[in-house]
Design a protein around this motif. Structure first.
Motif, PDB file in Angstrom:
ATOM      1  N   VAL A  22       0.827  -1.204   0.000  1.00 34.86           N
ATOM      2  CA  VAL A  22       0.000   0.000   0.000  1.00 34.86           C
ATOM      3  C   VAL A  22       0.866   1.261   0.000  1.00 34.86           C
ATOM      4  CG1 VAL A  22      -2.035  -1.089   0.996  1.00 34.86           C
ATOM      5  CG2 VAL A  22      -0.330  -0.069   2.513  1.00 34.86           C
ATOM      6  N   THR A  23       2.087   1.158   0.467  1.00 31.40           N
ATOM      7  CA  THR A  23       2.971   2.325   0.485  1.00 31.40           C
ATOM      8  C   THR A  23       3.491   2.670  -0.915  1.00 31.40           C
ATOM      9  OG1 THR A  23       4.889   0.938   1.015  1.00 31.40           O
ATOM     10  CG2 THR A  23       3.706   1.943   2.867  1.00 31.40           C
ATOM     11  N   ARG A  24       3.440   1.718  -1.846  1.00 34.47           N
ATOM     12  CA  ARG A  24       3.907   1.951  -3.215  1.00 34.47           C
ATOM     13  C   ARG A  24       2.792   2.333  -4.175  1.00 34.47           C
ATOM     14  NH1 ARG A  24       6.347  -2.563  -6.045  1.00 34.47           N
ATOM     15  NH2 ARG A  24       6.809  -0.958  -7.580  1.00 34.47           N
ATOM     16  N   MET A  25       1.560   2.110  -3.774  1.00 29.57           N
ATOM     17  CA  MET A  25       0.422   2.376  -4.666  1.00 29.57           C
ATOM     18  C   MET A  25       0.164   3.871  -4.786  1.00 29.57           C
ATOM     19  SD  MET A  25      -2.291  -0.491  -3.446  1.00 29.57           S
ATOM     20  CE  MET A  25      -1.814  -2.221  -3.389  1.00 29.57           C
ATOM     21  N   GLY A  26      -0.352   4.247  -5.929  1.00 28.93           N
ATOM     22  CA  GLY A  26      -0.789   5.633  -6.108  1.00 28.93           C
ATOM     23  C   GLY A  26      -1.925   5.942  -5.147  1.00 28.93           C
ATOM     24  N   LYS A  27      -2.043   7.174  -4.773  1.00 23.16           N
ATOM     25  CA  LYS A  27      -3.055   7.578  -3.785  1.00 23.16           C
ATOM     26  C   LYS A  27      -4.481   7.356  -4.293  1.00 23.16           C
ATOM     27  CE  LYS A  27       0.056   9.682  -1.010  1.00 23.16           C
ATOM     28  NZ  LYS A  27       1.063   8.712  -0.726  1.00 23.16           N
ATOM     29  N   VAL A  28      -4.711   7.627  -5.567  1.00 23.68           N
ATOM     30  CA  VAL A  28      -6.037   7.408  -6.143  1.00 23.68           C
ATOM     31  C   VAL A  28      -6.373   5.921  -6.104  1.00 23.68           C
ATOM     32  CG1 VAL A  28      -7.369   7.464  -8.306  1.00 23.68           C
ATOM     33  CG2 VAL A  28      -6.039   9.459  -7.595  1.00 23.68           C
ATOM     34  N   GLU A  29      -5.440   5.110  -6.570  1.00 24.65           N
ATOM     35  CA  GLU A  29      -5.671   3.665  -6.616  1.00 24.65           C
ATOM     36  C   GLU A  29      -5.875   3.095  -5.218  1.00 24.65           C
ATOM     37  OE1 GLU A  29      -3.957   5.031 -10.311  1.00 24.65           O
ATOM     38  OE2 GLU A  29      -3.225   5.274  -8.270  1.00 24.65           O
ATOM     39  N   LEU A  30      -5.087   3.566  -4.276  1.00 28.54           N
ATOM     40  CA  LEU A  30      -5.210   3.073  -2.902  1.00 28.54           C
ATOM     41  C   LEU A  30      -6.581   3.410  -2.325  1.00 28.54           C
ATOM     42  CD1 LEU A  30      -4.071   1.712  -0.411  1.00 28.54           C
ATOM     43  CD2 LEU A  30      -2.950   3.876   0.185  1.00 28.54           C
ATOM     44  N   ALA A  31      -7.034   4.632  -2.513  1.00 26.49           N
ATOM     45  CA  ALA A  31      -8.350   5.018  -1.997  1.00 26.49           C
ATOM     46  C   ALA A  31      -9.458   4.182  -2.643  1.00 26.49           C
ATOM     47  CB  ALA A  31      -8.589   6.508  -2.228  1.00 26.49           C
ATOM     48  N   LEU A  32      -9.349   3.958  -3.949  1.00 31.14           N
ATOM     49  CA  LEU A  32     -10.351   3.143  -4.642  1.00 31.14           C
ATOM     50  C   LEU A  32     -10.326   1.696  -4.167  1.00 31.14           C
ATOM     51  CD1 LEU A  32      -9.991   4.528  -8.264  1.00 31.14           C
ATOM     52  CD2 LEU A  32     -11.937   4.831  -6.719  1.00 31.14           C
TER      53      LEU A  32
END
Length: 132
Positions: free
Chosen positions: A74-84
């Motif tokens: 989760v620390t490497r994921m984009g913020k948009v993708e993580l929220a989704l």
């Protein structure tokens, strides 16, 4: 407001989680709803309640994502993708009123709207691992 629009509002609030400390989120919610003038009181309540349920399970959801998303934490994921992904995983794993296929489809549609070109495929690929 449609269910899709409500889901989009929840996504927007979850997006703010990455930029604010937990103790700042009540103020962020207040600011969010000041900006969103078209949200009626009933919808606001629904959005806040669902956000709070998701926020209470963020550690569990992030653990599940770390486990299922090969080579992605989760620390490497984009913020948009993580929220989704957080929203969709909550709906898939903890909200029995939403069919899994709907949670996946809605996350992919929001990724098309808010993410990068690769976001829908990434979201779909990660969420597919939760169905196996």
């Amino acid at each position: 407001m449609s269910r899709r629009e409500i889901r989009e509002q929840i996504f927007k609030i979850l997006f703010r989680v990455e930029f604010n400390d937990p103790e700042e989120m009540p103020e962020q919610l207040r600011l969010f709803f000041e900006q969103e003038e078209e949200v009626e009181e009933k919808e606001r309540k629904e959005i806040e309640e669902k956000y709070e349920k998701i926020a209470a399970k963020l550690e569990v959801i992030d653990g599940m994502l770390n486990e299922k998303a090969d080579k992605w934490s989760v620390t490497r994921m984009g913020k948009v993708e993580l929220a989704l992904l957080r929203l969709a995983v909550y709906e898939m794993e903890f909200d029995e009123s939403i069919p899994v296929s709907v949670a996946i489809n809605e996350a992919v549609e929001l990724a098309k709207k808010f993410g990068q070109d690769e976001s829908p495929a990434f979201i779909n690929g990660v969420l597919a691992k939760f169905t196996k």
